[in-house]
Design an enzyme around this catalytic site. Structure first.
Site, PDB file in Angstrom:
ATOM      1  N   ASP A 139      -9.969   2.443  -1.526  1.00  0.00           N
ATOM      2  CA  ASP A 139      -9.330   1.608  -0.708  1.00  0.00           C
ATOM      3  C   ASP A 139     -10.327   0.824   0.208  1.00  0.00           C
ATOM      4  O   ASP A 139      -9.638   0.175   1.446  1.00  0.00           O
ATOM      5  CB  ASP A 139      -8.279   2.357   0.047  1.00  0.00           C
ATOM      6  CG  ASP A 139      -6.948   1.544   0.417  1.00  0.00           C
ATOM      7  OD1 ASP A 139      -6.949   0.145  -0.033  1.00  0.00           O
ATOM      8  OD2 ASP A 139      -6.170   1.692   1.153  1.00  0.00           O
ATOM      9  N   SER A 149     -11.437   9.918  18.558  1.00  0.00           N
ATOM     10  CA  SER A 149     -12.185   9.105  17.348  1.00  0.00           C
ATOM     11  C   SER A 149     -11.359   8.260  16.707  1.00  0.00           C
ATOM     12  O   SER A 149     -11.498   7.220  16.201  1.00  0.00           O
ATOM     13  CB  SER A 149     -12.972  10.073  16.413  1.00  0.00           C
ATOM     14  OG  SER A 149     -14.036  10.477  17.110  1.00  0.00           O
ATOM     15  N   ASP A 187       0.951  -1.165   0.087  1.00  0.00           N
ATOM     16  CA  ASP A 187       0.014   0.186  -0.048  1.00  0.00           C
ATOM     17  C   ASP A 187       0.868   1.105  -0.101  1.00  0.00           C
ATOM     18  O   ASP A 187       1.788   1.487   1.012  1.00  0.00           O
ATOM     19  CB  ASP A 187      -0.747   0.078   1.287  1.00  0.00           C
ATOM     20  CG  ASP A 187      -1.623  -1.463   1.375  1.00  0.00           C
ATOM     21  OD1 ASP A 187      -2.915  -1.427   1.192  1.00  0.00           O
ATOM     22  OD2 ASP A 187      -1.011  -2.299   1.893  1.00  0.00           O
ATOM     23  N   ASP A 235     -21.533   5.358  13.739  1.00  0.00           N
ATOM     24  CA  ASP A 235     -20.911   6.646  13.483  1.00  0.00           C
ATOM     25  C   ASP A 235     -21.711   7.406  12.120  1.00  0.00           C
ATOM     26  O   ASP A 235     -23.003   7.349  12.407  1.00  0.00           O
ATOM     27  CB  ASP A 235     -19.503   6.528  12.782  1.00  0.00           C
ATOM     28  CG  ASP A 235     -18.516   7.532  13.253  1.00  0.00           C
ATOM     29  OD1 ASP A 235     -18.618   8.581  12.677  1.00  0.00           O
ATOM     30  OD2 ASP A 235     -17.556   7.288  14.003  1.00  0.00           O
ATOM     31  N   ASN A 277      -2.840  -4.319  -1.271  1.00  0.00           N
ATOM     32  CA  ASN A 277      -3.685  -4.256  -2.434  1.00  0.00           C
ATOM     33  C   ASN A 277      -3.323  -3.331  -3.443  1.00  0.00           C
ATOM     34  O   ASN A 277      -3.818  -3.082  -4.500  1.00  0.00           O
ATOM     35  CB  ASN A 277      -5.284  -4.098  -2.214  1.00  0.00           C
ATOM     36  CG  ASN A 277      -5.307  -2.686  -1.515  1.00  0.00           C
ATOM     37  OD1 ASN A 277      -4.625  -2.289  -0.931  1.00  0.00           O
ATOM     38  ND2 ASN A 277      -6.642  -2.212  -1.919  1.00  0.00           N
ATOM     39  N   ALA A 311     -18.492   6.363  26.788  1.00  0.00           N
ATOM     40  CA  ALA A 311     -17.327   5.900  27.470  1.00  0.00           C
ATOM     41  C   ALA A 311     -17.517   5.985  29.016  1.00  0.00           C
ATOM     42  O   ALA A 311     -16.822   5.070  29.265  1.00  0.00           O
ATOM     43  CB  ALA A 311     -16.203   7.065  27.078  1.00  0.00           C
ATOM     44  N   ASP A 342      -9.094   2.862  29.822  1.00  0.00           N
ATOM     45  CA  ASP A 342      -8.340   1.440  29.938  1.00  0.00           C
ATOM     46  C   ASP A 342      -7.343   1.334  29.093  1.00  0.00           C
ATOM     47  O   ASP A 342      -6.418   0.948  29.622  1.00  0.00           O
ATOM     48  CB  ASP A 342      -9.621   0.513  29.253  1.00  0.00           C
ATOM     49  CG  ASP A 342     -10.824   0.399  30.066  1.00  0.00           C
ATOM     50  OD1 ASP A 342     -10.964  -0.014  31.141  1.00  0.00           O
ATOM     51  OD2 ASP A 342     -11.991   0.896  29.725  1.00  0.00           O
ATOM     52  N   ASP A 362     -29.256   2.680   8.674  1.00  0.00           N
ATOM     53  CA  ASP A 362     -29.099   4.237   8.606  1.00  0.00           C
ATOM     54  C   ASP A 362     -30.077   4.688   9.389  1.00  0.00           C
ATOM     55  O   ASP A 362     -31.482   4.757   8.992  1.00  0.00           O
ATOM     56  CB  ASP A 362     -29.139   4.636   6.977  1.00  0.00           C
ATOM     57  CG  ASP A 362     -29.055   6.330   7.165  1.00  0.00           C
ATOM     58  OD1 ASP A 362     -29.234   7.083   8.217  1.00  0.00           O
ATOM     59  OD2 ASP A 362     -28.942   6.897   6.074  1.00  0.00           O
ATOM     60  N   TYR A 420     -19.868   4.750  30.617  1.00  0.00           N
ATOM     61  CA  TYR A 420     -20.526   3.556  31.157  1.00  0.00           C
ATOM     62  C   TYR A 420     -19.722   2.271  31.704  1.00  0.00           C
ATOM     63  O   TYR A 420     -18.655   2.158  30.922  1.00  0.00           O
ATOM     64  CB  TYR A 420     -21.920   2.779  30.128  1.00  0.00           C
ATOM     65  CG  TYR A 420     -22.491   4.014  29.771  1.00  0.00           C
ATOM     66  CD1 TYR A 420     -23.130   4.937  30.588  1.00  0.00           C
ATOM     67  CD2 TYR A 420     -22.677   4.318  28.503  1.00  0.00           C
ATOM     68  CE1 TYR A 420     -23.953   5.717  30.132  1.00  0.00           C
ATOM     69  CE2 TYR A 420     -23.669   5.275  28.094  1.00  0.00           C
ATOM     70  CZ  TYR A 420     -24.399   5.907  28.971  1.00  0.00           C
ATOM     71  OH  TYR A 420     -25.239   7.010  28.689  1.00  0.00           O
ATOM     72  N   ASN A 463     -12.175  14.725  23.515  1.00  0.00           N
ATOM     73  CA  ASN A 463     -11.089  15.648  23.317  1.00  0.00           C
ATOM     74  C   ASN A 463     -11.017  16.864  23.785  1.00  0.00           C
ATOM     75  O   ASN A 463     -10.817  17.918  23.433  1.00  0.00           O
ATOM     76  CB  ASN A 463     -10.989  15.917  21.613  1.00  0.00           C
ATOM     77  CG  ASN A 463     -11.234  14.539  20.956  1.00  0.00           C
ATOM     78  OD1 ASN A 463     -10.516  13.712  21.334  1.00  0.00           O
ATOM     79  ND2 ASN A 463     -12.232  14.355  19.930  1.00  0.00           N
ATOM     80  N   HIS A 471     -16.232  11.238   8.449  1.00  0.00           N
ATOM     81  CA  HIS A 471     -15.767  10.688   9.945  1.00  0.00           C
ATOM     82  C   HIS A 471     -15.961   9.027   9.890  1.00  0.00           C
ATOM     83  O   HIS A 471     -15.003   8.326  10.302  1.00  0.00           O
ATOM     84  CB  HIS A 471     -16.498  11.289  11.026  1.00  0.00           C
ATOM     85  CG  HIS A 471     -16.087  10.958  12.618  1.00  0.00           C
ATOM     86  ND1 HIS A 471     -16.281  10.047  13.245  1.00  0.00           N
ATOM     87  CD2 HIS A 471     -15.038  11.863  13.257  1.00  0.00           C
ATOM     88  CE1 HIS A 471     -15.630  10.070  14.370  1.00  0.00           C
ATOM     89  NE2 HIS A 471     -14.880  11.027  14.280  1.00  0.00           N
TER      90      HIS A 471
END
Length: 628
Positions: free
Chosen positions: A212, A410, A164, A196, A251, A339, A367, A223, A341, A329, A237
């Protein structure tokens, strides 16, 4: 009754018992055969009104979606739901066609009545939770960095394996030791749900298919924003995140992904502007858990906890799904939601130097950390900013594509989701085991980056796959050989290993040829030989087949023992396989790597112990029979 008849009878009995369990599993618990309660008249009216609706009409509906989110108890009858909504005077709607099984409802309520009504509803025994239908969005820092990258698509240059062209700029893949990990596993059979903005994998209606992703496997998603089965990306995103997880690799095009043989399940819950409602996110999590995802990636978040989303995350873990979430962020010592939970696996971001990125959240709830990038610097001096490079669409331009550097937690999170998929491809399907392995193999040198806690340290997928593929298997083989020698004292031949075919059988059953990845590609035609036989189902049937009671039991060795009853050499080989198989089953008592189907979590140890011991005893019977 002679020994041969007893052996056949016992094998048949075990076979009938296990097959009946499998039939019950297939006919009683599959999603296709589960009956959901019929909707009320109001809900039917909503569904009928939206049949054949255009994307524009569906978007208009979702933009006026209720500001109240209600999660009713599961299993309510249509009459109970109708009576309940009449009691409160609410016009309820299912959040989506997939929300029926879990009774996830939305309604529109006047602003002044919202808080008092929520207080009343949360006191109702039929309500699991009632809360505002919050909006969650991508952070402004990530959106700005992505927008800046939209004009900086990079040229390509050829290189060696992987071929690649832009891999040389993917410092982040080198940091987590992905090239070494690919020797052992590339995530074959694993499914990662990307919750997302969608994924640009298909060309349709003005949307481009990113080049790609051409060889990346995509499984059906949904959706939830536009109520469309084709979850395409109109932001950039989600496609970037999916690329980090499973970009087509070696590839000759573009860049690499962490788990290139894994499949992506695109689930769109965020609009082109990067925002979405909690109801859709909770719905999307449950959809992923119910449709075969092994890992969920959520590179999104908000400041407010939502009970419906918390219940969905907990549900996903109970279904055997690892939920990876971005820490956020805001550069602070706590994290957002989902996050926050307990069941979430939380990821902070590192820069190209391996230090905590300037924007990343941190703290005790984190974590692990993974590369998130920093588009303000070029620490390695390669002439390209140190963002995370993947193939995606141009920001907010779904008709164009390119290779862009994004930054953020992200971007860090899909490195961990991809790493988990690589381990799933090795037969580790338990969320708790995945968390334990990834944390225990993290690079502890970064555990306290700049004095700020980032969990176990920096992700090291190379060390993780080595632990599962070499250490676990080498220990199993050693134990199998030791047990074989111990059992030799009770064998008529005195030494079990004197039978030439036993040792190869031990290797196949307990460990496989685990050293093969050092010689050949792990994804070659015969890569399954590097796995113990009880893990072959991952290679041939996919990760969701692993943990079934057919393979994770004594059934297959017992049935095979009847087939080879008259063949001395094959009995000797099967004796070794059976003993190795038993050692593998017993090792699950320690590793906990496999989550069993149908067996309650608290009783799994009893299943492993009973079937493992039976395999050990059966191997001794086969050896004694060979000595006659």
């Amino acid at each position: 009754m002679n020994k041969k008849s007893a052996l056949k009878g016992f094998g048949l009995a075990v076979g009938c018992l296990a097959l009946s369990s499998l039939l019950a599993w297939d006919n009683g618990l599959s999603p296709e055969n589960m009956t959901a309660p019929a909707p009320s008249a109001d809900l039917l009216a909503f569904q009928n009104a939206n049949k054949g609706a255009s994307s524009c009409e569906q978007t208009a509906w979702i933009s006026s979606q209720g500001n109240l989110l209600i999660d009713l108890q599961d299993g309510l009858t249509p009459e109970q739901i109708r009576s309940w909504q009449e009691r409160y005077g609410l016009n309820l709607q299912y959040n989506s066609p997939y929300a029926r099984d879990n009774s996830l409802m939305v309604a529109t309520v006047d602003g002044e009545q919202l808080e008092p009504l929520i207080a009343r509803l949360n006191g109702d025994e039929l309500v699991e939770s009632a809360e505002p239908n919050y909006v969650v969005s991508l952070t402004q820092e990530e959106m700005n960095a992505a927008a800046a990258a939209a004009s900086e698509s990079q040229p390509m240059a050829r290189q060696t394996y992987p071929n690649d062209p832009l891999f040389k700029h993917q410092w982040h893949m080198q940091m987590v030791k992905a090239p070494f990990a690919w020797k052992f596993s590339q995530g074959r059979g694993a499914v990662v749900a990307v919750i997302d903005t969608g994924v640009a994998w298909k060309k349709a209606n003005g949307f481009v298919a990113c080049e790609d992703l051409a060889k990346t496997k995509i499984v059906p998603g949904y959706d939830f924003v536009n109520r469309n089965k084709l979850a395409l990306d109109d932001n950039a995103h989600g496609t970037h995140v999916a690329g980090t997880i499973a970009q087509s690799t070696n590839n000759g095009v573009g860049v690499c992904g962490m788990a290139p043989q894994a499949a992506i399940m695109p689930i769109k819950v965020l609009s082109g502007a990067g925002s979405g409602r909690v109801s859709d996110i909770a719905d999307g999590i449950r959809f992923a858990a119910d449709h075969g995802a092994n890992v969920i990636n959520m590179s999104l978040g908000g400041p407010m906890p939502a009970k419906a989303m918390a219940h969905a995350v907990a549900y996903a873990q109970r279904q055997g799904v690892l939920v990876c979430c971005a820490a956020g962020n805001e550069h602070r010592s706590n994290v957002g939601y989902p996050a926050g939970y307990e069941e979430s696996f939380v990821v902070s971001a590192l820069d190209a130097k391996g230090e905590l990125a300037w924007y990343s959240n941190y703290g005790q709830r984190v974590d692990i950390a993974a590369p998130g990038g920093d588009t303000r610097s070029d620490a390695n001096g390669d002439g390209v900013v140190d963002g995370v490079y993947q193939n995606t669409i141009k920001m907010r331009h779904p008709e164009e594509q390119g290779y862009y550097a994004f930054q953020g937690t992200s971007m860090a999170t899909p490195h961990v989701a991809g790493a988990a998929a690589v381990l799933v491809g090795q037969g580790v399907n338990s969320p708790k085991a995945l968390k334990k392995i990834l944390r225990s193999t993290a690079q502890s040198k970064s555990w306290n980056s700049k004095g700020k806690v980032i969990g176990a340290g920096a992700l090291d997928i190379g060390k993780a796959v080595f632990k599962v593929g070499c250490v676990y298997n080498a220990v199993r083989l050693f134990l199998a050989l030791a047990l074989a020698l111990a059992l030799g004292a009770f064998s008529r031949k005195r030494c079990i290993c004197e039978k030439a075919a036993v040792v190869p059988g031990l290797v196949l059953g307990a460990s496989g040829l685990f050293f093969l990845p050092y010689l050949f590609s792990a994804e070659g035609m015969f890569s399954w030989l590097a796995m113990p036989m009880p893990v072959w189902d991952v290679f041939f049937l996919g990760a969701n087949a692993h943990g079934n009671l057919l393979v994770c039991s004594c059934l297959i060795p017992a049935l095979l023992s009847m087939a080879v009853a008259k063949q001395r050499f094959l009995r000797s080989l099967l004796a070794g396989i059976t003993l190795g198989w038993g050692v593998y089953l017993l090792s699950e008592l320690v590793t906990g790597a496999t989550l069993l189907h149908l067996i309650p979590t608290g009783l799994g140890w009893l299943w492993w112990l009973a079937n493992g011991l039976f395999c050990v005893c059966l191997s001794q019977v086969l050896l004694d029979k060979t000595g006659e």
